[in-house]
Design an enzyme around this catalytic site. Structure first.
Site, PDB file in Angstrom:
ATOM      1  N   ASP A 129      58.335  39.273 -34.377  1.00 14.53           N
ATOM      2  CA  ASP A 129      57.506  40.465 -34.146  1.00 14.53           C
ATOM      3  C   ASP A 129      57.091  41.033 -35.511  1.00 14.53           C
ATOM      4  OD1 ASP A 129      57.782  42.710 -31.374  1.00 14.53           O
ATOM      5  OD2 ASP A 129      56.344  42.790 -33.038  1.00 14.53           O
ATOM      6  N   GLU A 166      48.881  42.563 -30.285  1.00 15.70           N
ATOM      7  CA  GLU A 166      48.969  43.666 -29.329  1.00 15.70           C
ATOM      8  C   GLU A 166      47.781  44.583 -29.601  1.00 15.70           C
ATOM      9  OE1 GLU A 166      51.660  46.828 -29.949  1.00 15.70           O
ATOM     10  OE2 GLU A 166      52.099  47.076 -27.828  1.00 15.70           O
ATOM     11  N   HIS A 196      59.073  45.331 -23.444  1.00 12.34           N
ATOM     12  CA  HIS A 196      60.027  46.369 -23.841  1.00 12.34           C
ATOM     13  C   HIS A 196      59.431  47.773 -23.783  1.00 12.34           C
ATOM     14  CE1 HIS A 196      57.538  45.560 -27.258  1.00 12.34           C
ATOM     15  NE2 HIS A 196      57.979  46.666 -27.817  1.00 12.34           N
ATOM     16  N   ASP A 197      58.109  47.841 -23.599  1.00 16.82           N
ATOM     17  CA  ASP A 197      57.436  49.154 -23.509  1.00 16.82           C
ATOM     18  C   ASP A 197      57.063  49.514 -22.077  1.00 16.82           C
ATOM     19  OD1 ASP A 197      55.449  48.494 -26.473  1.00 16.82           O
ATOM     20  OD2 ASP A 197      57.398  49.477 -26.275  1.00 16.82           O
ATOM     21  N   ASP A 220      52.229  43.660 -33.869  1.00 17.96           N
ATOM     22  CA  ASP A 220      52.326  45.005 -33.307  1.00 17.96           C
ATOM     23  C   ASP A 220      51.076  45.835 -33.611  1.00 17.96           C
ATOM     24  OD1 ASP A 220      54.246  46.910 -32.072  1.00 17.96           O
ATOM     25  OD2 ASP A 220      53.859  48.024 -33.904  1.00 17.96           O
TER      26      ASP A 220
HETATM   27  O1  TEU Z   1      53.493  49.697 -28.962  1.00 21.44           O
HETATM   28  C1  TEU Z   1      52.271  50.286 -29.216  1.00 21.44           C
HETATM   29  C2  TEU Z   1      51.600  50.832 -28.061  1.00 21.44           C
HETATM   30  O2  TEU Z   1      50.518  51.338 -28.212  1.00 21.44           O
HETATM   31  C3  TEU Z   1      52.103  50.889 -26.669  1.00 21.44           C
HETATM   32  O3  TEU Z   1      53.086  50.038 -26.438  1.00 21.44           O
HETATM   33  C4  TEU Z   1      52.475  52.350 -26.397  1.00 21.44           C
HETATM   34  O4  TEU Z   1      51.574  53.152 -27.038  1.00 21.44           O
HETATM   35  C5  TEU Z   1      53.816  52.703 -26.935  1.00 21.44           C
HETATM   36  O5  TEU Z   1      54.759  51.984 -26.216  1.00 21.44           O
HETATM   37  C6  TEU Z   1      54.013  54.209 -26.691  1.00 21.44           C
HETATM   38  O6  TEU Z   1      53.678  54.500 -25.360  1.00 21.44           O
HETATM   39  C7  TEU Z   1      54.007  48.970 -30.087  1.00 21.44           C
HETATM   40  C8  TEU Z   1      55.422  48.523 -29.777  1.00 21.44           C
HETATM   41  O7  TEU Z   1      55.380  47.607 -28.682  1.00 21.44           O
HETATM   42  C9  TEU Z   1      56.218  49.740 -29.436  1.00 21.44           C
HETATM   43  O8  TEU Z   1      57.533  49.402 -29.001  1.00 21.44           O
HETATM   44  C10 TEU Z   1      56.297  50.620 -30.679  1.00 21.44           C
HETATM   45  O9  TEU Z   1      56.938  51.830 -30.350  1.00 21.44           O
HETATM   46  C11 TEU Z   1      54.880  50.925 -31.217  1.00 21.44           C
HETATM   47  O10 TEU Z   1      54.023  49.806 -31.247  1.00 21.44           O
HETATM   48  C12 TEU Z   1      54.974  51.403 -32.664  1.00 21.44           C
HETATM   49  O11 TEU Z   1      55.349  50.306 -33.471  1.00 21.44           O
END
Ligand code: TEU
Length: 600
Positions: A113, A275, A350-351, A219
């Site tokens: 990542d 992403e 994970h989000d 990311d």
């Molecule tokens: O997530 C960025 C992102 O825009 C979405 O996943 C969402 O905005 C975020 O989960 C908040 O709602 C990436 C990573 O996957 C996430 O885990 C990190 O917190 C984020 O970037 C910052 O690095």
């Protein structure tokens, strides 16, 4: 939206180039929650290594780890303080090398990542940058002087809102300027306009590729180019702060930066997935993933995961409907196949919360049925398939009665503080926020993996660990765990395993074939057809509701419901599916959450 009930992709699509990574399935691991090998209450790399045979048995080809590099863990490792060393929480470089070898020895590849839109505020670069205005690293980050309102009060340089904490601008008393952080204050945005930053990132990419890494998940990679002048975001809600994402998602130099990265990746035939939140235009994403663009192989888009919350605010609910989801799937499937792009197909990570709880039912009566319905729906689409840890054995959301003391995510914790500060007496709004935290909050994806029923920690850590797991174990672990799923031939685990095998044996149809969404307006049934160039077809039908539904099968595909075409391995009811034909009309009657797959 087209009026016809059958969405046909156009007659032919450009020759989609074949690649190993298009035919692969990726398994995403969230290391902090996967397996704790040393009893410190935190998952680690040796814990992952101990489960490589389990992962291999599912039939995946690539493993992607969420960040394991040095970090103060303000955002669970998405705030990196040393890009070329493993955080002791997870182990060391020797453990990481052993993981790469363990995967390669089993014929699997490894994806790291890469978080380079921002670093941690504990990174030496940022410590230098904030030390003085004339430090050589000052311009590695985005610093701006304050503005002042008519009353002489200091205000931030623009009105952009951070994902985790108020304004994207944090005031630095020492140097009397603001620095930008789209995410947490501990995640200052790197300044990609500075060629030294670009060179430093290229060096990091080469470092890991030379170490045996097979590619990267990048990311929020579409945030790295901001609009010059950093203009205010359009006003879409009351108050000063506005999203502003239109000025930092897919900015003017993004594709130049991605072509620089793509050039290095091509030297190693490396895997890449970007992403790309905050952008819903297929053409924009295609610029990043077109097969002749030389940028990324594919991208995660957010159309589906943004479907059940209001635009610009994750914590304001919006009704999920199946026609909305079908419209999105149709849009991305047909567009990328017809335009030489490629999709990363996912519904959990994970989000995101657990799909059986979010879109269907996690009631024990339907839990496995829904997991299978959702598995067929996702796995038989075109694109590179992503499966998230626990999804393969029907993990569900945290218990609804868990109070906020069980939540660990900075996003929820900070939002809740804002709610209490700004709406201390609005019980209805507070309850709505808590309901949404449960429905779509990120903590749902981060409870420790339930391996077995051997002890109160579900076999996740050591016997008598020095510290309990950093997150609470889901209380249903005694019944719902990975080892029980492997032992049960009718579990979601084996259904996924057979689906991944089907994708390989039928790749001309399922990976590369054309896509047609059927009856997009139907509220309860999602049905689509895949067509290979030599005329082999797959028909995937699912009833997404907890009720019996009868659906009229389009004439063109009725013949596919003959017994010999229906695949018994991909039914989620033991009883025969009810199919009737009357006067040339074929009707299928589906039990609650029933799914079937036909190929022929
Ligand atoms: O997530 C960025 C992102 O825009 C979405 O996943 C969402 O905005 C975020 O989960 C908040 O709602 C990436 C990573 O996957 C996430 O885990 C990190 O917190 C984020 O970037 C910052 O690095």
């Amino acid at each position: 939206m087209a009026s016809s009930s059958v969405f046909k992709s156009t007659s032919s699509h450009p020759h989609i180039k074949r690649s190993w990574w298009k035919e692969s399935t990726v398994y995403q691991i969230y290391p902090a929650s996967f397996k704790d090998s040393n009893g410190d209450g935190w998952g680690d790399i040796p814990g992952i290594i101990s489960k490589l045979d389990y992962i291999k048995s599912l039939g995946v080809d690539i493993v992607w780890l969420s960040p394991i590099l040095k970090s103060p863990q303000q955002d669970m490792g998405y705030d990196i303080s040393n890009y070329e060393d493993v955080d002791p929480l997870y182990g060391n470089m020797a453990d990481h090398d052993a993981l790469i070898k363990g995967l390669h020895d089993r014929g699997m590849k490894y994806v790291l990542d890469l978080v380079v839109n921002h670093s941690s505020d504990q990174h030496p670069w940022f410590k230098q940058s904030r030390s003085s205005k004339d430090n050589p690293f000052r311009d590695w980050y985005i610093w701006r002087p304050a503005k002042y309102d008519e009353d002489g009060n200091r205000v931030p340089p623009n009105n952009w809102e951070s994902a985790f904490s108020g304004s994207v601008w944090e005031w630095d008393e020492h140097t009397q300027e603001y620095y930008m952080h789209i995410f947490a204050t501990g995640q200052p945005d790197l300044n990609w306009e500075n060629p030294k930053v670009v060179d430093a990132v290229h060096k990091i990419i080469r470092f890991w590729l030379d170490r045996g890494v097979d590619g990267f998940r990048m990311d929020v990679i579409n945030f790295i180019s901001k609009e010059p002048g950093l203009p205010d975001g359009k006003i879409t809600k009351p108050g000063f702060l506005q999203s502003g994402v239109e000025h930092f998602a897919c900015g003017p130099r993004l594709h130049e930066f991605l072509q620089g990265i793509g050039k290095i990746l091509r030297e190693y035939d490396a895997f890449s997935v970007g992403e790309m939140p905050g952008v819903h235009d297929t053409r924009e994403i295609l610029k990043g993933v077109g097969q002749d663009r030389g940028e990324l192989a594919m991208a995660f888009n957010f159309d589906i995961v943004d479907i059940d919350h209001a635009p610009g605010s994750k914590w304001l609910p919006r009704e999920f409907t199946l026609p909305k989801l079908k419209t999105i799937v149709h849009k991305w499937q047909t567009f990328m196949l017809e335009n030489g792009g490629w999709n990363a197909i996912y519904m959990e990570n994970h989000d995101q919360s657990r799909t059986i709880s979010r879109y269907c039912s996690d009631d024990p009566k339907y839990r496995t049925k829904c997991a299978k319905l959702l598995a067929s729906h996702l796995a038989l689409q075109s694109g590179t398939l992503f499966v998230y840890q626990g999804q393969e054995w029907a993990q569900k959301n945290m218990p609804k009665d868990w109070d906020l003391s069980h939540y660990r995510d900075i996003e929820v914790i900070n939002h809740w503080k804002t709610i209490l500060r700004d709406h201390p007496d609005d019980k209805a709004l507070q309850q709505q926020a808590k309901d949404q935290y449960w429905l779509i909050g990120r903590d749902n994806a981060r409870t420790p993996i339930q391996w077995n029923d051997s002890d109160r920690y579900a076999g996740w850590t050591t016997k008598d660990p020095a510290r309990p797991p950093w997150m609470d174990i889901h209380p249903d672990y005694a019944t719902w765990n990975a080892e029980a799923a492997v032992k049960d031939p009718n579990s979601a685990f084996h259904y996924w395993r057979k689906l991944l095998a089907l994708r390989k044996s039928e790749k001309d149809t399922l990976v590369y074939g054309r896509f047609e969404m059927l009856d997009i307006e139907h509220d309860d049934v999602c049905a689509y057809v895949r067509n290979s160039d030599d005329g082999r077809r797959a028909l995937v039908i699912g009833n997404w509701k907890e009720k019996e539904v009868s659906w009229a099968v389009p004439k063109a595909y009725a013949d596919m419901l003959k017994r010999e075409h229906i695949l018994p391995d991909f039914k989620n009811y033991s009883e025969e599916t009810q199919i009737s034909t009357d006067g040339g009309k074929t009707t299928i009657t589906l039990k609650p959450f029933e799914t079937i797959v036909a190929i022929g």
